[in-house]
Structures are given as structure tokens and as C-alpha cells.
Design a protein around this motif. Sequence first.
Motif, PDB file in Angstrom:
ATOM      1  N   ARG A 131     -24.300   1.179 -52.930  1.00 18.43           N
ATOM      2  CA  ARG A 131     -23.076   1.542 -52.208  1.00 18.43           C
ATOM      3  C   ARG A 131     -22.433   2.792 -52.829  1.00 18.43           C
ATOM      4  NH1 ARG A 131     -19.972  -4.039 -51.415  1.00 18.43           N
ATOM      5  NH2 ARG A 131     -18.585  -2.711 -50.215  1.00 18.43           N
ATOM      6  N   TRP A 132     -21.601   3.479 -51.991  1.00 15.38           N
ATOM      7  CA  TRP A 132     -21.082   4.783 -52.386  1.00 15.38           C
ATOM      8  C   TRP A 132     -20.348   4.814 -53.712  1.00 15.38           C
ATOM      9  CZ3 TRP A 132     -21.609   9.727 -52.019  1.00 15.38           C
ATOM     10  CH2 TRP A 132     -22.508  10.155 -51.054  1.00 15.38           C
ATOM     11  N   ARG A 313     -22.316   5.205 -41.410  1.00 15.30           N
ATOM     12  CA  ARG A 313     -23.367   5.201 -42.452  1.00 15.30           C
ATOM     13  C   ARG A 313     -24.096   6.549 -42.475  1.00 15.30           C
ATOM     14  NH1 ARG A 313     -26.348   6.109 -45.632  1.00 15.30           N
ATOM     15  NH2 ARG A 313     -28.082   4.956 -46.548  1.00 15.30           N
TER      16      ARG A 313
END
Length: 415
Positions: A131-132, A313
Motif C-alpha cells: 500500500r502507498w 488505483r
Amino acid sequence: LVIIFNTVHDPLSASIGFSILGCAITWRLVPALKDSFLKANLTGKDVNKLDKQIIPESMGVVCATVYLVCLFLFIPFPFMEWFTGKGIISRTEEFHAPTFPHHKLGEFLSAMLSLQSMTFLGFADDVFDIRWRYKLLLPTIASIPLLMVYYVNFGETHIIMPIPLRFLLGRVVDLGLLYYVYMGMVAVFCTNSINILAGINGVEVGQSLVIACSIAINDYLFLNGSSPAVEAHLFSLYFILPFIGVSLGLIMHNWYPSRVFVGDTYCYFAGMTFTVVGILAHFSKTLLLFFIPQIFNFIYSVPQLFKLIDCPRHRMPKFNPTTQKLNYSRVHIQKPLGIPAFVILKIFSSLGLVEITELENSIEVNNFTLLNLLLLKFGPMNERTLTIVVIIIQIFTSCIAFIIRYRLVHLFYEI
Ligand code: UD1
Ligand code: MG
């Protein structure tokens, strides 16, 4: 190999030899490993094509591995005089016997450790789709060995202020711990900014090659200067030349129409290579000048990265199957808009950076990336043309960077 064996006493020629070798090996190895990557399910969909083929992804790991092997083999060359006797002669000649330059070897090893860690973490990202918020953490972790050796070898945390700002803070400011935070942020920026200027064939490697060539040219300009600068920029060249070699080997398969994708592994590996040379050869400010398109793309992306505006996304351009061209992709935002989103859209639309379509319960706006902005301004384009336009912009801004560094610098520093 002939060049390498003939140039035992000239590390730069050896480095050029290893770079050519790295290019050839990557060029051969990438297609040879395609099936293994497909079997291991390391794949991605080429979304901007009619048939949306599934092709191998994360090929950056092959390129980074060849690069690291080239550098491992290269390690003895800058120290060759210590192994071939030249160093021993100079030891007897001098009153104070010089000792082996462990600090230099330490720099090499820590740089390689950082690069290896970054490749490993980038590959983990490709496999697990991290995840970011964690993506931002990975380069910070990988840069720790680099910061450690910087602390031990240089420990310099003073910066000279630009002339126009001296009335505020004086000529020299000691940033202390903040300097290390800054260097960690350079690593986070260089890696992620390449990863978010991505999504069309050849653009990740293309932009990295232009940045790498700009660094190499800048290093070359220093080679006739004073001794410490020469050593620092030679160090940079030893890391950048093989990078150019393996990237050339990779882009031959990643260029439109791509037979392989480079993956996040390559973006992180490239960004970390630039960080390593920028920090250990002391030109992090000049390095950032070579990142003008990435800085623009990052600032432009901030509202979406920090979720002030919805961030899908994927923000890459949208393929139109009828025209076979790319157009800018859009995002839906539900009404009523929050205050931050409203303010951002107002500012961006006054700067001509967005196109807003009002719908009944929502609005539609282009995704905030440089790729989408180019399509918004110049109209739909073929995927290859868009990649070429980005590369031309990167070259153009590199020229501006050189003008700032070598002409306008006199306005800011007394050089
Ligand atoms: C970043 C971007 C995302 C963009 C993606 C494209 C942000 C916040 N994230 O995400 O918007 O869509 O990169 O790489 O800006 N692909 C192609 N053609 C290419 C290269 C990639 O179709 O030439 C597609 C493939 O389906 C591939 C995927 O992009 O599998 C790779 O995406 P990934 O690298 O995982 O996305 P992020 O780096 O997370
Ligand atoms: Mg990516």
C-alpha cells in the motif's frame, strides 16, 4: 572483456567495459527469462493496447541483478594500485605510511547495500502490491546504510545559504539531524517520483536514462577540476555508467510495443541509484535539478496522493480502441465537494491544469498527472508518441538544469 583486462590501472575504462557487458547481458537475459516470469505469475496487463496482452512484469529485478554483479566485479578496480604494488611503493616513499582507504571501500559497500535492499523491497512491492503509505517507507529504510556511512565519513550538515536568503539566516546554517531527514527524503522522492510518472510503454526507463546521462555529463564536467571533486564525481560515474548500460539493455525490450514491463523494482532501483550518487558525491541539489518533470508531476499529484481528491488505483491515460490513441483519464468526484477539493480545483482550473465537467450529482475531472496534462493540452496521442514527448521534455528540462547550475548559479552563490 578485452577492455576490462587491458585497463587494470584505469578504473574508468574498466567501468565503461563493465557497462557495455551489463548492457549486453541484460539484453540477452531479459527475453531468456520471460517464460520463467510468466510461470511465476510475475505479470501485468498491457492496458493501452487492443488485445490487452499479459506480459512479464518486474523485469527490473533482472536489470538490477546484472547491475549489482557488474559492480561486485568492479570493486577491486578503484583500489588496484593497492593490490598490484603501486600502493606499496608509495607507502615506502612517504614518511607517514598511507593506509588502505577503508572509507572509500565503505562508501562503495554501503552504496551497494542500499541498492540491493531497495531492489529487494521493490521486488517485494511487485509481488505483494504494497500500500502507498508503506511504499513511502521502503526507500527510507533502504537509505539507512547510506546515511550511516555519510555520518561516519563526512558528517557535514552545514549548508551554504543562497545569497538572496542570507539576510534571513546568515551565510552558513547547520541543519544537524534535519540534514539526514533531507537525505532520507531525497531517497523517498527519487524512487517514488519515477514510479508515479509511469504506466505507458518505455516511460520509466526512458526518463531514468535521460536523468542518468545528465548526471554522467555533469560528472564528466568535473573531471578536470580539483582532487576531492574529481574523486567524488569518479565515484558517481562508476555507479551511473553501468546503470546506463543495463537500462539500455532493458529498454530495448520495454520500448513500445513492450515485450516486458519493468515493474516497481526498476523504478525503486533507478531512484536509489540516483540518490546514492547524489548523496555520496555531494551533488544532491544539482541532482534534484535533473528531476524537474518529476517534481512538477509530484506537486501536481499531491491532492490525489494525499486523498484530498479521489485517487483511483490507476491514473494512467485511457486507451480509445476506435482511434487507437490515448486520451486523458478522469476521476468522478461526488457533490457536494469538500472545502479542500473545492479550493484545489479552483486553483488548478485558474492555472489551466484541469478540465472539469459538471454532472448532476458529481463532477468529472482529469487525473492529476503530467501524462494526462499533456494529452489535455496537445490532444489524443499514440502511446509511443506520448513516451517520446515525455523524454523530449526530460531532455529539455535537463538543458535548463545545466543552465541554472552553470550560468545562473552566480546569482545564488559566489562560485
Ligand atoms: C503508479 C501510479 C498509477 C499508475 C501506475 C502505472 C500513482 C499514485 N500511481 O502506481 O496511477 O497507473 O503507476 O505504472 O500515480 N502498465 C501498462 N503499461 C506500461 C506500464 C504499466 O499497462 O507501460 C500497467 C500494467 O498493467 C502493470 C501496471 O501498470 O501491471 C503496473 O502498475 P504498478 O506499478 O503496480 O502501479 P503503482 O506503481 O502502484
Ligand atoms: Mg509502479
